[in-house]
Design a protein around this motif. Sequence first.
Motif, PDB file in Angstrom:
ATOM      1  N   VAL A  37       0.818  -1.214   0.000  1.00 22.82           N
ATOM      2  CA  VAL A  37       0.000   0.000   0.000  1.00 22.82           C
ATOM      3  C   VAL A  37       0.852   1.265   0.000  1.00 22.82           C
ATOM      4  O   VAL A  37       0.684   2.148  -0.844  1.00 22.82           O
ATOM      5  CB  VAL A  37      -0.953   0.020   1.211  1.00 22.82           C
ATOM      6  CG1 VAL A  37      -1.688   1.359   1.303  1.00 22.82           C
ATOM      7  CG2 VAL A  37      -1.956  -1.122   1.132  1.00 22.82           C
ATOM      8  N   ALA A  38       1.764   1.358   0.952  1.00 24.82           N
ATOM      9  CA  ALA A  38       2.510   2.600   1.169  1.00 24.82           C
ATOM     10  C   ALA A  38       3.590   2.799   0.114  1.00 24.82           C
ATOM     11  O   ALA A  38       4.160   1.839  -0.413  1.00 24.82           O
ATOM     12  CB  ALA A  38       3.149   2.589   2.557  1.00 24.82           C
ATOM     13  N   VAL A  39       3.849   4.056  -0.209  1.00 18.27           N
ATOM     14  CA  VAL A  39       5.069   4.434  -0.916  1.00 18.27           C
ATOM     15  C   VAL A  39       6.066   4.782   0.180  1.00 18.27           C
ATOM     16  O   VAL A  39       5.896   5.765   0.904  1.00 18.27           O
ATOM     17  CB  VAL A  39       4.832   5.626  -1.859  1.00 18.27           C
ATOM     18  CG1 VAL A  39       6.143   6.082  -2.487  1.00 18.27           C
ATOM     19  CG2 VAL A  39       3.830   5.249  -2.942  1.00 18.27           C
ATOM     20  N   CYS A  40       7.080   3.943   0.341  1.00 21.38           N
ATOM     21  CA  CYS A  40       7.988   4.067   1.485  1.00 21.38           C
ATOM     22  C   CYS A  40       9.134   5.025   1.171  1.00 21.38           C
ATOM     23  O   CYS A  40       9.129   5.704   0.155  1.00 21.38           O
ATOM     24  CB  CYS A  40       8.467   2.689   1.885  1.00 21.38           C
ATOM     25  SG  CYS A  40       7.099   1.619   2.429  1.00 21.38           S
ATOM     26  N   VAL A  41      10.102   5.105   2.057  1.00 20.65           N
ATOM     27  CA  VAL A  41      11.215   6.048   1.928  1.00 20.65           C
ATOM     28  C   VAL A  41      12.521   5.265   2.034  1.00 20.65           C
ATOM     29  O   VAL A  41      12.691   4.460   2.952  1.00 20.65           O
ATOM     30  CB  VAL A  41      11.155   7.140   3.019  1.00 20.65           C
ATOM     31  CG1 VAL A  41      12.336   8.088   2.891  1.00 20.65           C
ATOM     32  CG2 VAL A  41       9.841   7.914   2.934  1.00 20.65           C
ATOM     33  N   ASP A  42      13.423   5.488   1.097  1.00 19.55           N
ATOM     34  CA  ASP A  42      14.734   4.842   1.122  1.00 19.55           C
ATOM     35  C   ASP A  42      15.793   5.922   1.184  1.00 19.55           C
ATOM     36  O   ASP A  42      15.893   6.765   0.278  1.00 19.55           O
ATOM     37  CB  ASP A  42      14.918   3.976  -0.128  1.00 19.55           C
ATOM     38  CG  ASP A  42      16.046   2.979   0.016  1.00 19.55           C
ATOM     39  OD1 ASP A  42      16.231   2.439   1.124  1.00 19.55           O
ATOM     40  OD2 ASP A  42      16.748   2.724  -0.981  1.00 19.55           O
ATOM     41  N   ILE A  43      16.573   5.926   2.261  1.00 20.39           N
ATOM     42  CA  ILE A  43      17.600   6.943   2.463  1.00 20.39           C
ATOM     43  C   ILE A  43      18.930   6.376   1.987  1.00 20.39           C
ATOM     44  O   ILE A  43      19.404   5.352   2.486  1.00 20.39           O
ATOM     45  CB  ILE A  43      17.711   7.366   3.942  1.00 20.39           C
ATOM     46  CG1 ILE A  43      16.327   7.618   4.547  1.00 20.39           C
ATOM     47  CG2 ILE A  43      18.598   8.589   4.066  1.00 20.39           C
ATOM     48  CD1 ILE A  43      15.558   8.747   3.924  1.00 20.39           C
ATOM     49  N   VAL A  44      19.530   7.062   1.021  1.00 19.27           N
ATOM     50  CA  VAL A  44      20.716   6.553   0.337  1.00 19.27           C
ATOM     51  C   VAL A  44      21.921   7.424   0.694  1.00 19.27           C
ATOM     52  O   VAL A  44      21.881   8.645   0.508  1.00 19.27           O
ATOM     53  CB  VAL A  44      20.495   6.549  -1.180  1.00 19.27           C
ATOM     54  CG1 VAL A  44      21.740   6.065  -1.904  1.00 19.27           C
ATOM     55  CG2 VAL A  44      19.301   5.675  -1.533  1.00 19.27           C
ATOM     56  N   PRO A  45      23.004   6.831   1.210  1.00 17.51           N
ATOM     57  CA  PRO A  45      24.169   7.648   1.572  1.00 17.51           C
ATOM     58  C   PRO A  45      24.910   8.167   0.351  1.00 17.51           C
ATOM     59  O   PRO A  45      25.141   7.439  -0.619  1.00 17.51           O
ATOM     60  CB  PRO A  45      25.041   6.673   2.373  1.00 17.51           C
ATOM     61  CG  PRO A  45      24.649   5.316   1.878  1.00 17.51           C
ATOM     62  CD  PRO A  45      23.196   5.402   1.533  1.00 17.51           C
ATOM     63  N   VAL A  46      25.261   9.446   0.400  1.00 23.86           N
ATOM     64  CA  VAL A  46      26.058  10.087  -0.657  1.00 23.86           C
ATOM     65  C   VAL A  46      27.093  10.991   0.018  1.00 23.86           C
ATOM     66  O   VAL A  46      26.908  11.416   1.156  1.00 23.86           O
ATOM     67  CB  VAL A  46      25.181  10.924  -1.615  1.00 23.86           C
ATOM     68  CG1 VAL A  46      24.230  10.051  -2.410  1.00 23.86           C
ATOM     69  CG2 VAL A  46      24.422  11.999  -0.856  1.00 23.86           C
ATOM     70  N   PRO A  47      28.191  11.322  -0.672  1.00 19.69           N
ATOM     71  CA  PRO A  47      29.227  12.150  -0.045  1.00 19.69           C
ATOM     72  C   PRO A  47      28.960  13.646  -0.123  1.00 19.69           C
ATOM     73  O   PRO A  47      29.615  14.427   0.579  1.00 19.69           O
ATOM     74  CB  PRO A  47      30.488  11.783  -0.836  1.00 19.69           C
ATOM     75  CG  PRO A  47      29.983  11.384  -2.182  1.00 19.69           C
ATOM     76  CD  PRO A  47      28.650  10.719  -1.940  1.00 19.69           C
TER      77      PRO A  47
END
Length: 246
Positions: free
Chosen positions: A51-61
Amino acid sequence: MALRPVQVNIKALDDSAVGLFWAETLGWSAYSPGVTTYVGPVGDFVWPDPVAVCVDIVPVPEPKTTTKNRVHLDLATTSADHQADLVARLQDLGATLADVGQGDVPWTVLADPEGNEFCVLEPRETYLDTGPIAAVVVDCADPRAMARFWGEAMDWTLHEVTDDHAVLRSAKGVGPYLEFLRTPGVKTVPDRVHLDLLPYPGDDKAAEVARLRALGATDLDLGQGDVPWTCLADPEGHEFCVLAPS
């Protein structure tokens, strides 16, 4: 054939800290299934969430620039007290008030601990059944053109389209809306926030990517190298990824 948005991708210097912020903000859980921090509804880890559109936190410099993101989240509230309490709680968690030229409006504009803007909306009946994320909002020059592209790209239903605003939502009538707002200015820096799309089981990812190119998407090289997802840009240059089923 069609695609579904499964997560909002947010780049961060400290994905764990930003992930915890968004988990607390949404009342969800933060998971670390790999190199990213995934934020989804409380319960057993499920990907993709049905159901949900979730959140993905991606590490960047690289830190966020001072340029306003052209994609952001709107959060739903159920009453004026809920809105005020949520804004106060988010500030305690590290959010800051943000001025993006909004003027005197009934919603509150905040930024997360790394400066990504988002809005806490006043209560609106439209968003009573969306969950904590009311909408993923995209600034654009031509909402009608964006509605045509994204309406063909995904299996979501077009609810409204004008010269200034276009709205789509899952055909199942669940989860957040995807909204395109006519906004002054043009895209000048890579998006810090973007959508990730996923083919349905049994659909061919390469065929879906080819279909998107035929609709006007362009290939994008962000230095991603040899990865199982495909980076593309929509006709106005907003980055998005087509993920591989797994």
